[in-house]
Design a protein around this motif. Structure first.
Motif, PDB file in Angstrom:
ATOM      1  N   GLN A  45       0.847  -1.188   0.000  1.00 41.07           N
ATOM      2  CA  GLN A  45       0.000   0.000   0.000  1.00 41.07           C
ATOM      3  C   GLN A  45       0.888   1.244   0.000  1.00 41.07           C
ATOM      4  O   GLN A  45       1.849   1.333   0.763  1.00 41.07           O
ATOM      5  CB  GLN A  45      -0.915   0.035   1.229  1.00 41.07           C
ATOM      6  CG  GLN A  45      -1.763  -1.208   1.411  1.00 41.07           C
ATOM      7  CD  GLN A  45      -1.168  -2.151   2.447  1.00 41.07           C
ATOM      8  OE1 GLN A  45      -0.943  -1.754   3.582  1.00 41.07           O
ATOM      9  NE2 GLN A  45      -0.912  -3.396   2.078  1.00 41.07           N
ATOM     10  N   LEU A  46       0.542   2.182  -0.844  1.00 42.76           N
ATOM     11  CA  LEU A  46       1.258   3.450  -0.955  1.00 42.76           C
ATOM     12  C   LEU A  46       0.290   4.575  -0.603  1.00 42.76           C
ATOM     13  O   LEU A  46      -0.802   4.649  -1.168  1.00 42.76           O
ATOM     14  CB  LEU A  46       1.795   3.636  -2.372  1.00 42.76           C
ATOM     15  CG  LEU A  46       2.389   5.001  -2.714  1.00 42.76           C
ATOM     16  CD1 LEU A  46       3.675   5.257  -1.924  1.00 42.76           C
ATOM     17  CD2 LEU A  46       2.658   5.101  -4.218  1.00 42.76           C
ATOM     18  N   LEU A  47       0.705   5.443   0.320  1.00 41.53           N
ATOM     19  CA  LEU A  47      -0.128   6.561   0.731  1.00 41.53           C
ATOM     20  C   LEU A  47       0.576   7.876   0.406  1.00 41.53           C
ATOM     21  O   LEU A  47       1.775   8.024   0.687  1.00 41.53           O
ATOM     22  CB  LEU A  47      -0.431   6.513   2.232  1.00 41.53           C
ATOM     23  CG  LEU A  47      -1.291   5.334   2.724  1.00 41.53           C
ATOM     24  CD1 LEU A  47      -0.432   4.105   3.010  1.00 41.53           C
ATOM     25  CD2 LEU A  47      -2.080   5.731   3.966  1.00 41.53           C
ATOM     26  N   VAL A  48      -0.168   8.808  -0.179  1.00 39.71           N
ATOM     27  CA  VAL A  48       0.346  10.143  -0.466  1.00 39.71           C
ATOM     28  C   VAL A  48      -0.621  11.147   0.155  1.00 39.71           C
ATOM     29  O   VAL A  48      -1.805  11.180  -0.185  1.00 39.71           O
ATOM     30  CB  VAL A  48       0.479  10.393  -1.978  1.00 39.71           C
ATOM     31  CG1 VAL A  48       1.063  11.783  -2.231  1.00 39.71           C
ATOM     32  CG2 VAL A  48       1.358   9.327  -2.633  1.00 39.71           C
ATOM     33  N   THR A  49      -0.128  11.961   1.079  1.00 33.73           N
ATOM     34  CA  THR A  49      -0.971  12.884   1.836  1.00 33.73           C
ATOM     35  C   THR A  49      -1.217  14.173   1.055  1.00 33.73           C
ATOM     36  O   THR A  49      -0.567  14.435   0.042  1.00 33.73           O
ATOM     37  CB  THR A  49      -0.318  13.235   3.184  1.00 33.73           C
ATOM     38  OG1 THR A  49       0.761  14.158   2.958  1.00 33.73           O
ATOM     39  CG2 THR A  49       0.200  11.993   3.905  1.00 33.73           C
ATOM     40  N   PRO A  50      -2.146  14.998   1.554  1.00 32.62           N
ATOM     41  CA  PRO A  50      -2.420  16.266   0.873  1.00 32.62           C
ATOM     42  C   PRO A  50      -1.182  17.151   0.697  1.00 32.62           C
ATOM     43  O   PRO A  50      -1.073  17.875  -0.292  1.00 32.62           O
ATOM     44  CB  PRO A  50      -3.445  16.933   1.792  1.00 32.62           C
ATOM     45  CG  PRO A  50      -4.161  15.799   2.437  1.00 32.62           C
ATOM     46  CD  PRO A  50      -3.107  14.751   2.648  1.00 32.62           C
ATOM     47  N   SER A  51      -0.248  17.089   1.632  1.00 31.03           N
ATOM     48  CA  SER A  51       0.956  17.925   1.526  1.00 31.03           C
ATOM     49  C   SER A  51       2.096  17.232   0.792  1.00 31.03           C
ATOM     50  O   SER A  51       3.189  17.778   0.680  1.00 31.03           O
ATOM     51  CB  SER A  51       1.436  18.334   2.926  1.00 31.03           C
ATOM     52  OG  SER A  51       1.923  17.207   3.635  1.00 31.03           O
TER      53      SER A  51
END
Length: 281
Positions: A45-51
């Motif tokens: 799983q890869l997560l990319v945040t708003p920032s």
């Protein structure tokens, strides 16, 4: 091997070096993207945040190293703020060494469990080459991935003989939405998570152990109460995953199920209030 492991594992560390002074209400138009990458019979799983902060949890099997590097290019990932290896099974950490070799990494978490496999040794060597120290993944850890996205580790709650139950279980919260990412945690770990009193409720559940009968007990599922479930599983796998009993349990609870073997990579985007789901096929 034991000496090598002790060099890198530091118990009880927190992620104090990442920015973030507590989660806030989501800003309109800003998105958290969670990619359940299609790595066949494995998990990532890869997560990319708003920032733009990034977290990678697992990286598929050894034969998916180039696939993982290609995904990093596809999603324009130039560095990883957090890496989590949920447990030492090859189908979860097999591709992590190459990812670490090719990208800057700020912090890496793994549970305090060892393995004498070449896959595990290769990962430790890549970590050593980057001058990183492994922080112990365990229940009770909590940090902000950025100023709007909060991470809680809900497991492991102790030491288990079965390494699947040593899986790091990660809950990610953005605004009013949340994701529970369970690795290969089985019923014993699920029971201890329930007993811990932790808030297990999540909108999205990564189904434990690829949909095996060993995981996703009814009590656990009723506590999580997910709207959506993702099963990371490969086509025609020899394990018979996902098991029909698990699929039936999810169906009876009204959970909408997505699967890598049927739909490829699954992207779930949150604006902090609602979720938007896109599948590769």
């Amino acid at each position: 091997m034991l000496a090598a492991i002790s060099m890198f594992i530091v118990a009880g560390c927190s992620l104090g070096d990442l920015p973030g002074a507590g989660t806030t209400d989501p800003v309109d138009g800003q998105k958290l993207n969670v990619y359940f990458l299609d790595v066949g019979q494995g998990a990532s799983q890869l997560l990319v945040t708003p920032s733009g902060k990034t977290m990678l949890i697992d990286a598929g099997n050894n034969d998916k190293e180039q696939v993982m590097l290609d995904y990093m290019k596809t999603y324009h990932i130039e560095k990883l703020d957090v890496v989590v290896g949920t447990h030492p099974d090859a189908d979860h950490i097999g591709g992590l060494d190459k990812v670490i070799d090719h990208l800057p990494v700020s912090a890496i978490y793994m549970p305090k469990v060892q393995s004498n496999t070449k896959t595990f040794e290769s990962l430790l060597q890549s970590i050593k080459n980057k001058g990183l120290k492994v922080k112990t993944a365990r229940a009770g850890l909590s940090f902000d991935l950025d100023d709007q996205v909060h991470v809680d580790m809900l497991a492991p709650n102790g030491t288990y003989e079965n390494t699947n139950n040593m899986s790091a279980v990660v809950k990610v919260t953005y605004g009013h939405t949340s994701f529970l990412l369970t690795g290969d945690a089985e019923s014993e770990s699920e029971k201890d998570m329930l007993a811990s009193g932790a808030d297990l409720h999540a909108d999205v559940l990564l189904v434990g152990h690829h949909g095996s009968n060993s995981s996703t007990t009814l009590k656990f599922l009723k506590q999580v109460q997910p709207k959506y479930a993702v099963i990371q599983v490969g086509k025609g796998n020899t394990y018979g995953h996902p098991k029909s009993a698990v699929l039936n349990r999810l169906q009876k609870q009204g959970v909408e199920v997505y699967r890598n073997d049927l739909q490829g990579t699954i992207t779930i985007t949150s604006d902090g209030k609602s979720l938007h789901i896109v599948t590769e096929r």
